[in-house]
Scaffold this active site. Structure first.
Site, PDB file in Angstrom:
ATOM      1  N   GLU A 174       0.824  -1.219   0.000  1.00 27.75           N
ATOM      2  CA  GLU A 174       0.000   0.000   0.000  1.00 27.75           C
ATOM      3  C   GLU A 174       0.854   1.263   0.000  1.00 27.75           C
ATOM      4  O   GLU A 174       0.382   2.354   0.306  1.00 27.75           O
ATOM      5  CB  GLU A 174      -0.954  -0.030   1.200  1.00 27.75           C
ATOM      6  CG  GLU A 174      -1.904  -1.218   1.191  1.00 27.75           C
ATOM      7  CD  GLU A 174      -3.155  -1.037   0.316  1.00 27.75           C
ATOM      8  OE1 GLU A 174      -3.743   0.055   0.331  1.00 27.75           O
ATOM      9  OE2 GLU A 174      -3.545  -2.006  -0.383  1.00 27.75           O
ATOM     10  N   HIS A 250      -4.679   1.436   7.249  1.00 29.00           N
ATOM     11  CA  HIS A 250      -3.280   1.762   6.930  1.00 29.00           C
ATOM     12  C   HIS A 250      -2.633   2.263   8.215  1.00 29.00           C
ATOM     13  O   HIS A 250      -3.313   2.877   9.058  1.00 29.00           O
ATOM     14  CB  HIS A 250      -3.185   2.901   5.904  1.00 29.00           C
ATOM     15  CG  HIS A 250      -3.591   2.533   4.509  1.00 29.00           C
ATOM     16  ND1 HIS A 250      -4.398   3.335   3.738  1.00 29.00           N
ATOM     17  CD2 HIS A 250      -3.279   1.462   3.743  1.00 29.00           C
ATOM     18  CE1 HIS A 250      -4.573   2.770   2.540  1.00 29.00           C
ATOM     19  NE2 HIS A 250      -3.915   1.634   2.528  1.00 29.00           N
ATOM     20  N   CYS A 371      -3.185  11.171   3.654  1.00 23.68           N
ATOM     21  CA  CYS A 371      -3.476  10.286   2.509  1.00 23.68           C
ATOM     22  C   CYS A 371      -3.284  11.023   1.205  1.00 23.68           C
ATOM     23  O   CYS A 371      -2.957  10.441   0.184  1.00 23.68           O
ATOM     24  CB  CYS A 371      -4.925   9.812   2.524  1.00 23.68           C
ATOM     25  SG  CYS A 371      -5.403   8.932   3.984  1.00 23.68           S
TER      26      CYS A 371
HETATM   27  O1  SUG Z   1      -7.872   2.797   0.011  1.00 22.56           O
HETATM   28  N1  SUG Z   1     -10.681   4.908   0.130  1.00 22.56           N
HETATM   29  C1  SUG Z   1      -9.242   4.734   0.207  1.00 22.56           C
HETATM   30  C2  SUG Z   1      -8.671   5.675   1.247  1.00 22.56           C
HETATM   31  C3  SUG Z   1      -7.180   5.689   1.225  1.00 22.56           C
HETATM   32  C4  SUG Z   1      -6.605   6.455   2.339  1.00 22.56           C
HETATM   33  N2  SUG Z   1      -5.186   6.453   2.261  1.00 22.56           N
HETATM   34  C5  SUG Z   1      -4.350   6.399   3.306  1.00 22.56           C
HETATM   35  N3  SUG Z   1      -4.763   6.119   4.515  1.00 22.56           N
HETATM   36  N4  SUG Z   1      -3.105   6.578   3.065  1.00 22.56           N
HETATM   37  C6  SUG Z   1      -8.876   3.291   0.532  1.00 22.56           C
HETATM   38  O2  SUG Z   1      -9.591   2.661   1.335  1.00 22.56           O
HETATM   39  C7  SUG Z   1     -12.887   4.555  -0.837  1.00 22.56           C
HETATM   40  C8  SUG Z   1     -13.496   4.618  -2.200  1.00 22.56           C
HETATM   41  C9  SUG Z   1     -15.003   4.539  -2.173  1.00 22.56           C
HETATM   42  O3  SUG Z   1     -15.554   3.895  -1.291  1.00 22.56           O
HETATM   43  O4  SUG Z   1     -15.617   5.125  -3.092  1.00 22.56           O
HETATM   44  C10 SUG Z   1     -11.376   4.360  -0.878  1.00 22.56           C
HETATM   45  O5  SUG Z   1     -10.855   3.769  -1.793  1.00 22.56           O
END
Ligand code: SUG
Length: 448
Positions: A174, A250, A371
């Site tokens: 990730e 994460h 993020c």
């Molecule tokens: O991978 N949300 C992302 C959020 C990522 C956050 N990044 C970090 N913490 N670095 C994920 O879960 C949700 C998309 C949706 O539901 O439409 C999403 O992909």
């Protein structure tokens, strides 16, 4: 030589929507099906970039991706013209269309893992695109991510790019969301801290029961090898499986580090004391004095951390040596978190100031300030080798806000995703963007 930490923020794409796609990510699941506002989302992100630039930090921008991803839908058996592919997917498999429309590439902390040149064997900055293979909608990001990063950091004398790891759960990666570079000064060799959620090949490691552990130990080890990091320059730590089961998908939802400081929740890790000792010892050998701030669970619960995104903050070093914490509005809305932060900044420790940003559009999908940015530590020579088109400036900010206002919709619901016009709008916008950011042809529709 002067060195900097440059934050490259993901520009939110025109299809930003709430698809409920991320099992294990509480915000994504609880805001599923709500109407989104892509224009507001992109402008909120740009405002944060501008504010950091105005504070004197070097700020960059990372381009969004083409969505819906028609090629991904074709690979799943939908055929015909692009419009027919979208219509057929909408009719027969709406969840796949929703996944192919996600603007999730905005969360560029997941774009790649980046090692500064002072840490690597060949003295170049190394990038490994993250395979993000835990979720289909994210697993389709890395080919374009690699092209965009290649267009931003093109000079092979200074920058080395690695393809994503094999696309299997055993190498789930990730990117920088589970990786922190510690050092005395950007530009000096430091210690890279890799946090994993489980081991794929060794059953002695505990694993979460309810939600997936997206990052494996073996993926983190592979990235460290690819980047040519020395054993004395890395520490691997395991995330506490019970916090993953509470929505910490994460590590950057429960910890953030910068310079010589790790700011984390008391329950973030397993074997915390041994891990902190290893960080302290390895950093001491590099001339750095490691410090950690552990937030006690009786002041801020894991649930508070997940809902407020206290740790998904940006910890920034200021010219006077003190640190600044960039947090989302949701931290001010949580009385326990806000009172903790008041105490933290007045305690005389390294974190002296907190600045609050409204990132609600991204937050509702589980994406906070941290993020939205990919950190790249660069010395002056390396910074000069970065494509200047992606470095934020007052004129670029004006151009990008104008571009968003011209091309983005202010409301998007699931039913809108079936409109083939959305793909055309996205392509038109991105075509113009590649010229604004001087990226060349990085999108599938531009590459023949
Ligand atoms: O991978 N949300 C992302 C959020 C990522 C956050 N990044 C970090 N913490 N670095 C994920 O879960 C949700 C998309 C949706 O539901 O439409 C999403 O992909």
């Amino acid at each position: 030589m002067k060195s900097f930490e440059v934050n490259f923020d993901g520009l939110v794409g025109p299809t930003h929507n709430y698809g409920g796609l991320s099992f294990g990510n509480v915000a994504s699941q609880s805001n599923s099906q709500q109407a989104s506002n892509p224009k507001e989302a992109a402008l909120q992100g740009l405002e944060k970039m501008k504010a950091l630039m105005d504070m004197g930090f070097v700020q960059g921008v990372l381009a969004p991706q083409e969505r819906p991803d028609v090629a991904a839908l074709r690979s799943l058996g939908f055929s015909g013209t692009d419009a027919q592919v979208i219509e057929r997917a909408a009719k027969d498999a709406m969840p796949l269309l929703v996944a192919s429309c996600s603007a999730s590439s905005m969360w560029v902390a997941n774009a790649a893992t980046v090692s500064p040149s002072a840490d690597t064997a060949d003295g170049r900055v190394h990038f490994t695109a993250a395979n993000l293979n835990c979720k289909f909608h994210r697993s389709i990001e890395h080919p374009t991510t690699s092209r965009v990063l290649g267009a931003m950091f093109a000079d092979q004398q200074h920058f080395a790019h690695h393809a994503a790891l094999p696309a299997v759960a055993q190498f789930g990666d990730e990117g920088a969301a589970n990786h922190t570079c510690f050092c005395r000064d950007y530009g000096e060799a430091g210690v890279e801290f890799f946090v994993y959620g489980r081991s794929a090949f060794d059953s002695r490691y505990p694993a979460p029961q309810k939600y997936p552990a997206r990052q494996t130990l073996e993926a983190s080890q592979a990235v460290a090898r690819l980047h040519g990091l020395s054993e004395e320059g890395v520490v691997f730590g395991q995330q506490n499986p019970s916090v993953i089961d509470q929505g910490v998908f994460h590590n950057d939802v429960i910890a953030v580090g910068n310079g010589e400081l790790l700011f984390h929740h008391q329950d973030a890790f397993l074997n915390t004391e041994a891990m902190l000792d290893e960080l302290r010892r390895k950093l001491a050998a590099r001339g750095a004095k490691f410090e950690s701030i552990s937030v006690p669970r009786d002041q801020v619960t894991v649930d508070d951390a997940v809902r407020s995104y206290l740790f998904n903050s940006q910890l920034l070093s200021r010219a006077d040596g003190s640190m600044l914490l960039i947090v989302p509005e949701e931290c001010r809305a949580n009385p326990r978190v806000w009172s903790y932060l008041q105490g933290l900044t007045s305690a005389g420790g390294p974190i002296r100031e907190v600045k609050v940003f409204d990132l609600k559009q991204s937050m509702q999908n589980g994406g906070g300030p941290a993020c939205l940015r990919l950190r790249v530590a660069l010395n002056e020579t390396e910074l000069a080798a970065v494509n200047p088109g992606v470095i934020m400036s007052a004129p670029l900010y004006d151009t990008l806000t104008g571009w968003v206002n011209k091309h983005y919709r202010d409301a998007l619901r699931e039913s809108d995703l079936a409109d083939p016009q959305l793909l055309l709008e996205c392509r038109t916008a991105l075509d113009e963007l590649t010229q604004i950011l001087k990226l060349g042809s990085v999108y599938p529709f531009q590459i023949n």
